[in-house]
Write a protein that holds these residues in place. Sequence first.
Motif, mmCIF file in Angstrom:
data_model
loop_
_atom_site.group_PDB
_atom_site.id
_atom_site.type_symbol
_atom_site.label_atom_id
_atom_site.label_comp_id
_atom_site.label_asym_id
_atom_site.label_seq_id
_atom_site.Cartn_x
_atom_site.Cartn_y
_atom_site.Cartn_z
ATOM 1 N N ALA A 40 36.548 113.797 12.634
ATOM 2 C CA ALA A 40 37.654 113.309 11.801
ATOM 3 C C ALA A 40 38.847 112.902 12.666
ATOM 4 N N LYS A 41 39.103 113.639 13.741
ATOM 5 C CA LYS A 41 40.199 113.277 14.652
ATOM 6 C C LYS A 41 39.919 111.936 15.325
ATOM 7 N N VAL A 65 28.190 106.859 11.591
ATOM 8 C CA VAL A 65 27.874 108.282 11.748
ATOM 9 C C VAL A 65 29.153 109.111 11.830
ATOM 10 N N VAL A 66 30.148 108.605 12.544
ATOM 11 C CA VAL A 66 31.438 109.297 12.629
ATOM 12 C C VAL A 66 32.016 109.511 11.240
ATOM 13 N N VAL A 71 33.907 112.909 6.835
ATOM 14 C CA VAL A 71 34.376 112.957 5.445
ATOM 15 C C VAL A 71 34.357 114.382 4.876
ATOM 16 N N ARG A 72 33.454 115.250 5.383
ATOM 17 C CA ARG A 72 33.398 116.622 4.871
ATOM 18 C C ARG A 72 34.676 117.392 5.206
ATOM 19 N N ALA A 84 37.690 110.652 -0.786
ATOM 20 C CA ALA A 84 37.116 109.568 -1.584
ATOM 21 C C ALA A 84 37.449 108.213 -0.977
ATOM 22 N N SER A 85 38.658 108.061 -0.443
ATOM 23 C CA SER A 85 39.045 106.805 0.194
ATOM 24 C C SER A 85 38.159 106.513 1.402
ATOM 25 N N VAL A 86 37.921 107.540 2.224
ATOM 26 C CA VAL A 86 37.052 107.365 3.397
ATOM 27 C C VAL A 86 35.632 107.047 2.957
#
Length: 516
Positions: A40-41, A65-66, A71-72, A84-86
Amino acid sequence: MKPFFVCAGASVIQAPQWSAVKNMVDSWVDLELKQSRVLAKLYNAILDADALEEHIQDCAFGVLVVMMIAVRSIDYDYGQVAAASVFLELQSLLKRLEPLKDVAKEEEWWPDTHDLIIYPSLLGLSAPHDCYGSPLRFYIYELKDWTPAGNAERGVLHCQHGQWGLEALIPWWLRRGSCVTNNPEEADYFLVPWHTWCDRMIFRMNQSREPIGDISAVYLDLMRRKEELLPHWSRQLGRDHLFIFSDQGMNFFPEWRDHIAHSVFITTEALTPGCGPSCFSPWKDVVVPGHPDYYRFRRMREVNLPSEQRDLLFNFHGRHPGFGPSYYKDNVVRGKIIDIFTGVHGVSVGGFVEGYFEIMGASHFCLVPMGTSSWTNHLYESFFAGCIPVILSDNFGVPFHGDINWEDFSIKWPMHDVSMDLYYFLLSMPRDKLYRMKASVDAHACWFDYHQTLEEPGQNCSPYLGLLRSLERRRPAMDRLPGHNSFWNQKNVPGSCLCVVCAGCGREGLTLQVMI
């Protein structure tokens, strides 16, 4: 290399990092939250640099894949709206890359995307449901700053994993339905949500009893602050409040008897080890199925063979006395299975093995022995493999017994009689009965599918429906309980104040106070 597959590095992610991401293509579903946070970073760094398209041109499937991994933790740390946006961006990228799927497979860059099918509903992107038409209404507390995570509601995308996922999924499902209400006056039940086990794994919360475990401390804080955090507790002194405990959860809060003994427990077991029968009251509590992960039951469904193609009589693979003292001292039945049936023709028993799902899908019967407690997720997994369960746990309280007829699709055999008699009994079952029971297993699998993916048009079964029906049956009993008022007939209590209107007084409506 063609565009999208260069992976030579861009302004944020360099070639060595793309190589590390590639190693996660097959394991993205299983990664821990801390690993998701690292990805996520990286994703946020790409966005901050306004370099998303640059990275897509360099290594598009690496970006995919990133995002799938990130997203979790975005859901857990920043909430459903951000996640949800991601996810919507992820879906757009996936659609864009679909024509390159074959090339991506050749380059070993194509991730298995089947598990994304449940993400839209988990992120609130699918249509709400009508709670199967249930008349019940649920008020769900918003506990923003109560738990170590800060928000007891967050992170269903991550917390739905594991057999404890129902702690997150049940509140999530109710919030998506017409049976949730923001009006406490019309509520039948008040749900106290907390992903107890998920937070325990993430924050490494101490579950011991001495002096007070971390989980107990959180619950005790809740009860000390109940007027603030649970403002509707006093309506029925907590008797209309729901608590979800999965897998011996009440042992993590041994003080429950002093604080929530009369509340309704939603639990996976009717007999909790170390807690005894008092932990479950059939008149108020509800047994629900354990939660099989979506990716596990999806894979089991893929190897669910027709009866005529199955070549094994029965199987059991899992922990047994060879795995440690908890199974050596307390679990005689699993030891008997290994000792008696190892090497027997048409039987597959032992520890964990490769191809376990295929073994289940090729067996007519699945042995379901007790684990460290009376219940085990082996029972619910057997339904997705189409394997007739043979329950070897005398105190296993099966869910929804009032709604489904367990005798049609399962066998419950006494634990003391695990012997070759069981083998010959199963071997002698008439073929037509065997096929009928297998068909009934398949038909009832939907009762244990927390993700609704097996639901066919017109099908009316799910663990949520079973829970609603169980709570509907218990609801009238609460109306017969006495109210919560501590005082009555106060006018006759010495020293109380009786207020009357003096009709004959000089000033109209003058009120006199008379001490009795």
